[in-house]
Design an enzyme around this catalytic site. Structure first.
Site, PDB file in Angstrom:
ATOM      1  CB  SER A 251     -74.367 -41.535  -2.657  1.00  0.00           C
ATOM      2  OG  SER A 251     -75.620 -41.784  -3.258  1.00  0.00           O
TER       3      SER A 251
ATOM      4  CE  LYS B  36     -74.181 -43.984  -6.800  1.00  0.00           C
ATOM      5  NZ  LYS B  36     -73.865 -43.282  -5.533  1.00  0.00           N
TER       6      LYS B  36
END
Length: 821
Positions: free
Chosen positions: A657, A700
């Protein structure tokens, strides 16, 4: 070119459940939920598995805990089993020929306890009647007649023999060695001297006559023994006639009652034969004389346990087929056990009345539900279960018998035919483990019911969610939810799966939140749970678990973990990661840096070099080389050295990611353009520069927002996410409000070019027909830097070649192709 078009509007940051779509005031107005919420695929599989009766089509319910596997199948079976026939009762009775091999009898439901009661009453009656019959005058008279006839016959034989012997000068006398013929003289026995004085002829005559009489004595004794045998047979027949007259009178009604069951009738006949053969047991027992004076020993009464009936499986109260859930599937709990009694001297004894059933016996004719993991971790359970399914019968076996040094008294009860549907519940991991490593599993569990952890958000599912809330509130006597409370709960469900178009089917967590929200509403003195109480329950749940997150936030606040949230820097960017500590998940930013220089080392992943990088992260870094080669090596080879590092990383890196983050950092290092430090980046990237979706997007974003909020929101900060992650946004109310007020931003990008424009404020630049990029763009600056590095390497290579020739050496190798050397 403006990048405002890539900013996500507030309405895309989360899906909001509209309370106005509900027609109720509180969940008290709703009925209870019937059936299962979603899971159409699993329900179809269960219906098929329960409907097919061929061997081996048992079920495995696979899914994550809390998805409703157990409750769903129990509710289905509860309704289904009522319409199915009630299975037979099973009883164990004594095997009079081989007591260590008890016999099973199958009777219609409820008849097992009736047979047990009938046998109890029979033995009670027989124990009273037989002693009276044995003491009756008729029995004594008949017995006396038989005995007198025996004695008269014997007396006649001996009288005739004695008369004959007397006439020949002999007498019949009893000695230690038995009856003998003795010669006499004047009605007395010969003395030794008198006998020796007889002539030889007389001695021979006496010997001859004595031998003849002895032979006749032997004939008489043979007749006496035959007469004794006939007398015993006559007495036995007398007892048999007495037994038939007394016992048969009570057994005939039972034979008629159970006449349609030949095995029961056969057992009753065996009972009658055993009673007649043991009439002495029914007589009053004489007290045992104690070997020690003054010590009274207890009277030893004969045991009549052999006539009892062990009602092994009793279905007299059952309605339909049985549904048994065994939470602890040990060998004994599943397949039954034989109990023992320890007697004096440490001897263990047992009999058929001590045979106890297991869950498989109780579920016979119906359904057995077990947890797959529990079956596998309990010794011998899985192997024995396979044997039962394979042989279609339940056998009693002692699994420890082969490991004992000393054999204890045990039995081998007759096996019981097995006709039950076995249902195992387990995680997908256990399912695939069994499927690949256990060959027999595929033979015996051919139906898989797969429970999904998420379900599509439809109007019907939202309505069922409200019914689910109503059901829990009513069953557990919780405060009812109003419309806003139900809406908040459904929004939390979407947050759990991080998908605006899906809802969570992990109902264990949803049920826990219902209970917690009801608690907080009650603590506030409310009578109804609203959206505020649901929000408070969520916040309090996080607060109980986020100590580690707060400690890490302190490290950001005091600068221990270095992350910039404003300004710009070359070759430096903020990446985002997700951490899970127990039941709590949160996001945290991490600084990523990159340096480039002349050389041939290519891409160096510092995490990989020190073995802090996982294989997926390594793959993501290698993809960057493919992107750079395809983007900038179409007209020249690449030759550079670059390093990428996650700063202050001590626990390792895994996942791809951050691959787009690393690429942006690398492009900044090549171009010399600074990257805005107020923007954090997440997203995977492929070799064509397409930004791919990642997981944990909400954690996040919120993790970086918390750091920015602590440092002070400037209005220029935000997070850049892949466009394909837009549907996964279910951000907290605080972050949404900050975006609404313009204090924080969320950008959505599909390509690396879009992302680098946001980060640098400089257009990325598209490839022109002449193979170059527009001057001043990011790609132009990167391409120029790579070309300059190649030229510098060529000059360095030429200088090195001249030196080699001057010194008589070999020239340096030329750079080839479009890959870094």
């Amino acid at each position: 070119m403006s990048t405002d078009r890539l900013k996500l509007p507030v309405e895309k940051l989360r899906w909001t459940c509209d309370p106005a779509q509900f027609e109720f005031t509180t969940t008290d107005d709703l009925p209870e939920l019937e059936g299962t919420l979603g899971q159409a695929r699993a329900l179809a599989s269960i219906d098929f598995g329960l409907g097919i009766h061929e061997s081996g089509f048992n079920l495995f319910l696979a899914g994550e805990p809390g998805t409703g596997r157990s409750s769903t199948v129990k509710n289905i079976l509860k309704k289904r089993a009522k319409g199915e026939p009630t299975p037979s009762d099973w009883v164990y009775v004594n095997n009079f020929k081989s007591p260590d091999l008890p016999i099973t009898l199958a009777l219609p439901a409820g008849k097992g306890s009736e047979l047990e009661q009938d046998m109890r009453e029979l033995i009670s009656a027989v124990r009273s009647i037989i002693p009276k019959a044995l003491d009756s005058k008729e029995y004594e008279a008949n017995k006396a007649t038989i005995v007198e006839s025996y004695q008269e016959h014997n007396n006649e034989l001996f009288s005739a023999l004695e008369a004959e012997a007397q006439g020949k000068g002999f007498a019949l006398q009893r000695t230690v060695s038995g009856l003998v013929m003795v010669p006499q003289k004047e009605d007395r026995n010969f003395t030794q001297e008198e006998y020796e004085a007889l002539p030889e002829e007389e001695k021979e005559r006496i010997s001859t006559v004595g031998q003849e009489l002895t032979d006749k004595l032997n004939d008489v004794l043979r007749q006496v023994r035959e007469n004794e045998k006939q007398t015993k047979d006559a007495l036995a027949q007398l007892d048999r006639d007495l037994g038939n007259a007394t016992v048969g009178h009570h057994l005939d009604p039972l034979r008629e009652k159970y006449g349609d069951n030949p095995t029961v009738v056969e057992y009753l006949n065996a009972v009658q034969e055993d009673i007649i053969a043991n009439l002495e047991d029914f007589k009053p027992q004489q007290p045992v004389q104690s070997p020690i004076p003054g010590l009274k020993l207890p009277r030893q009464e004969p045991s009549f346990e052999r006539y009892q009936v062990n009602v092994f499986v009793d279905n007299h109260d059952a309605e339909g087929a049985p549904v048994v859930f065994e939470p602890n599937p040990t060998y004994s709990n599943l397949f039954g056990r034989t109990e023992h009694i320890m007697q004096m001297g440490g001897t263990a004894t047992t009999n058929f009345t001590m045979i106890k059933p297991g869950a498989l016996h109780k579920a016979n004719g119906g359904y057995l539900i077990v947890d797959a993991r529990e079956v596998l971790v309990n010794p011998y359970s899985w192997d024995a279960l396979k044997r039962c399914i394979r042989s279609a019968e339940i056998k009693f076996e002692d699994p420890l018998e082969q490991y004992r040094f000393i054999t204890i008294v045990s039995m081998k009860p007759e096996a019981i035919p097995l006709q039950a549907k076995i249902i195992m519940i387990g995680s997908p991991w256990i399912y695939y483990l069994l499927f690949h490593l256990e060959p027999d599993y595929r033979k015996f569990f051919k139906v898989k019911a797969d429970f999904d952890s998420r379900i599509a958000r439809t109007a019907e599912v939202i309505r069922d969610y409200a019914l689910f809330v109503a059901t829990h509130c009513k069953n557990e006597k919780l405060l009812p939810f109003d419309r806003s409370g139900v809406a908040g709960l459904i929004e939390y469900s979407a947050r759990l799966v991080e998908d605006q178009n899906k809802l969570s089917s992990q109902f264990m967590e949803i049920a826990d939140l219902i209970r917690e929200a009801s608690y907080w509403a009650g603590k506030d003195g409310g009578q109804v749970v609203d959206h505020g109480h649901v929000t408070r329950a969520i916040e309090q749940k996080i607060y109980r678990s986020n100590r580690i997150e707060e400690r890490m936030q302190e490290l950001f606040d005091d600068g221990t973990i270095m992350v910039d949230t404003d300004g710009a820097a070359v070759g430096q960017i903020n990446g985002l990661a997700v951490m899970t500590v127990g039941d709590h998940t949160f996001g945290r930013p991490s600084r990523v840096t990159s340096r480039v220089w002349l050389g041939r080392a290519g891409m160096v992943n510092i995490e990989r070099e020190v073995k802090l990088s996982g294989p997926i992260h390594d793959k993501g870094v290698l993809i960057l080389t493919g992107y750079l080669g395809g983007k900038f090596a179409h007209d020249k080879p690449l030759s550079f050295s670059a390093s990428i590092c996650f700063e202050q990383n001590y626990e390792g890196v895994e996942g791809d990611s951050a691959s787009s983050t690393e690429l942006y950092c690398l492009l900044s290092a090549f171009s010399g353009l600074p990257v805005k430090q107020g923007i954090a980046v997440t997203g995977s990237v492929n070799q064509h520069g397409m930004v791919q979706p990642i997981g944990g997007v909400n954690y996040k974003i919120e993790g970086f927002y918390a750091v920015c909020k602590s440092r002070g929101l400037t209005g220029d900060q935000g997070v850049m996410i892949p466009a394909s992650n837009e549907r996964h946004l279910m951000l907290s109310d605080e972050v949404v409000q900050a975006v609404r007020e313009g204090k924080f931003h969320i950008w959505s990008v599909s390509t690396v070019d879009e992302g680098i424009e946001i980060l640098t404020g400089v257009p990325a630049g598209a490839l022109q027909e002449d193979g170059s990029y527009p001057e001043g763009t990011v790609n132009f600056l990167v391409d120029r830097r790579l070309r300059e590095m190649i030229e510098s390497m060529k000059k360095f290579g030429s200088s090195g070649e001249k030196d080699e020739k001057k010194n008589g050496g070999t020239p340096a190798p030329a750079l080839e192709g479009g890959q870094p050397s």
